[in-house]
Design a protein around this motif. Structure first.
Motif, short mmCIF file in Angstrom:
data_model
loop_
_atom_site.label_atom_id
_atom_site.label_comp_id
_atom_site.label_asym_id
_atom_site.label_seq_id
_atom_site.Cartn_x
_atom_site.Cartn_y
_atom_site.Cartn_z
N LEU A 97 2.42 -22.23 3.63
CA LEU A 97 1.48 -22.98 2.79
C LEU A 97 2.26 -23.64 1.66
CD1 LEU A 97 -1.20 -20.16 2.42
CD2 LEU A 97 -1.22 -22.02 4.07
N LYS A 98 1.97 -24.92 1.40
CA LYS A 98 2.64 -25.65 0.32
C LYS A 98 1.59 -26.27 -0.58
CE LYS A 98 6.80 -26.77 2.90
NZ LYS A 98 7.77 -27.80 3.25
N ARG A 99 1.89 -26.25 -1.89
CA ARG A 99 0.98 -26.87 -2.86
C ARG A 99 1.72 -27.14 -4.15
NH1 ARG A 99 -2.84 -21.78 -4.66
NH2 ARG A 99 -1.21 -20.52 -5.60
N CYS A 137 1.21 -12.39 -4.65
CA CYS A 137 2.59 -12.51 -4.15
C CYS A 137 3.58 -11.79 -5.06
CB CYS A 137 2.99 -13.98 -4.04
SG CYS A 137 2.20 -14.85 -2.68
N LEU A 138 3.45 -11.99 -6.35
CA LEU A 138 4.38 -11.37 -7.29
C LEU A 138 4.26 -9.85 -7.28
CD1 LEU A 138 4.25 -13.89 -10.25
CD2 LEU A 138 6.08 -13.58 -8.57
N ALA A 139 3.05 -9.33 -7.08
CA ALA A 139 2.88 -7.88 -6.98
C ALA A 139 3.64 -7.35 -5.76
CB ALA A 139 1.40 -7.52 -6.88
N ALA A 140 3.66 -8.13 -4.69
CA ALA A 140 4.41 -7.71 -3.49
C ALA A 140 5.91 -7.79 -3.72
CB ALA A 140 4.01 -8.59 -2.30
N LYS A 183 7.83 -14.72 1.75
CA LYS A 183 8.77 -15.54 1.00
C LYS A 183 8.01 -16.45 0.05
CE LYS A 183 12.50 -18.84 1.98
NZ LYS A 183 13.23 -19.53 3.08
N TRP A 184 8.60 -16.70 -1.10
CA TRP A 184 8.04 -17.64 -2.08
C TRP A 184 9.18 -18.53 -2.54
CZ3 TRP A 184 8.34 -17.24 -7.78
CH2 TRP A 184 7.58 -18.22 -8.43
N LEU A 233 4.63 -20.87 0.06
CA LEU A 233 4.34 -19.47 0.38
C LEU A 233 4.52 -19.28 1.87
CD1 LEU A 233 0.96 -19.06 -1.54
CD2 LEU A 233 3.25 -18.58 -2.39
N GLU A 234 5.30 -18.31 2.24
CA GLU A 234 5.46 -17.97 3.65
C GLU A 234 4.87 -16.58 3.84
OE1 GLU A 234 9.11 -17.68 6.83
OE2 GLU A 234 9.26 -19.12 5.17
N LEU A 235 3.93 -16.47 4.76
CA LEU A 235 3.20 -15.23 4.97
C LEU A 235 3.37 -14.76 6.42
CD1 LEU A 235 -0.12 -16.43 3.31
CD2 LEU A 235 1.74 -15.20 2.20
#
Length: 145
Positions: free
Chosen positions: A65-67, A79-82, A117-118, A135-137
């Motif tokens: 996902l890109k934004r 994401c940051l918590a992960a 990945k971020w 964001l890569e999920l």
């Protein structure tokens, strides 16, 4: 008689089960909605004309996902918590393709997604581009509703 026209790929939203903020549904691009099987080859004794190819495990591509970067986002906090605290809370994500009347045409329900990945684009004083976060999920599977 009206001919069928395939839907446009630019009108969609991305809903996260972990966020109800309106900016968290807006993404510039979505990729990785694909599925395939591993193939196992079996060579039968005495049969030299071909090899049997049997379907194996199902593989799903990573969701990308890109934004434009947000300064206040529940998705980024997730994401940051992960990444920072190793707190992996799986989320459900719906990618919803819409028609010209803002009605859903197709929904991909992504199950058990977690951040992999971020990435933030390079900052460059000689460039006047928007900062894009990627964001890569990873996820278990998706279904089409």
């Amino acid at each position: 008689m009206v001919d069928y026209y395939p839907p446009w790929g630019f009108y969609y939203r991305v809903e996260f089960s972990i966020s109800d903020k309106k900016n968290d549904v807006r993404f510039q691009s979505v990729s990785g909605l694909s599925v395939e099987y591993d193939v196992e080859e079996y060579k039968e004794g005495g049969e030299n004309r071909f090899t049997h190819k049997l379907p194996g495990r199902t593989k799903y591509a990573d969701l990308v996902l890109k934004r434009g970067m947000l300064t206040d986002s529940e998705v980024m906090k997730w994401c940051l918590a992960a990444f920072r605290d190793r707190e992996f809370r799986p989320a459900t994500i719906n990618v919803i393709l819409m028609n010209e009347k803002s009605e859903p045409l197709r929904t991909w329900n992504i199950d058990h997604a977690i951040p992999k990945k971020w990435l933030v684009t390079d900052l460059n004083a000689n460039d006047n581009a928007v900062v894009i976060e990627t964001l890569e999920l990873i996820y278990r599977s998706f279904s089409i509703l």
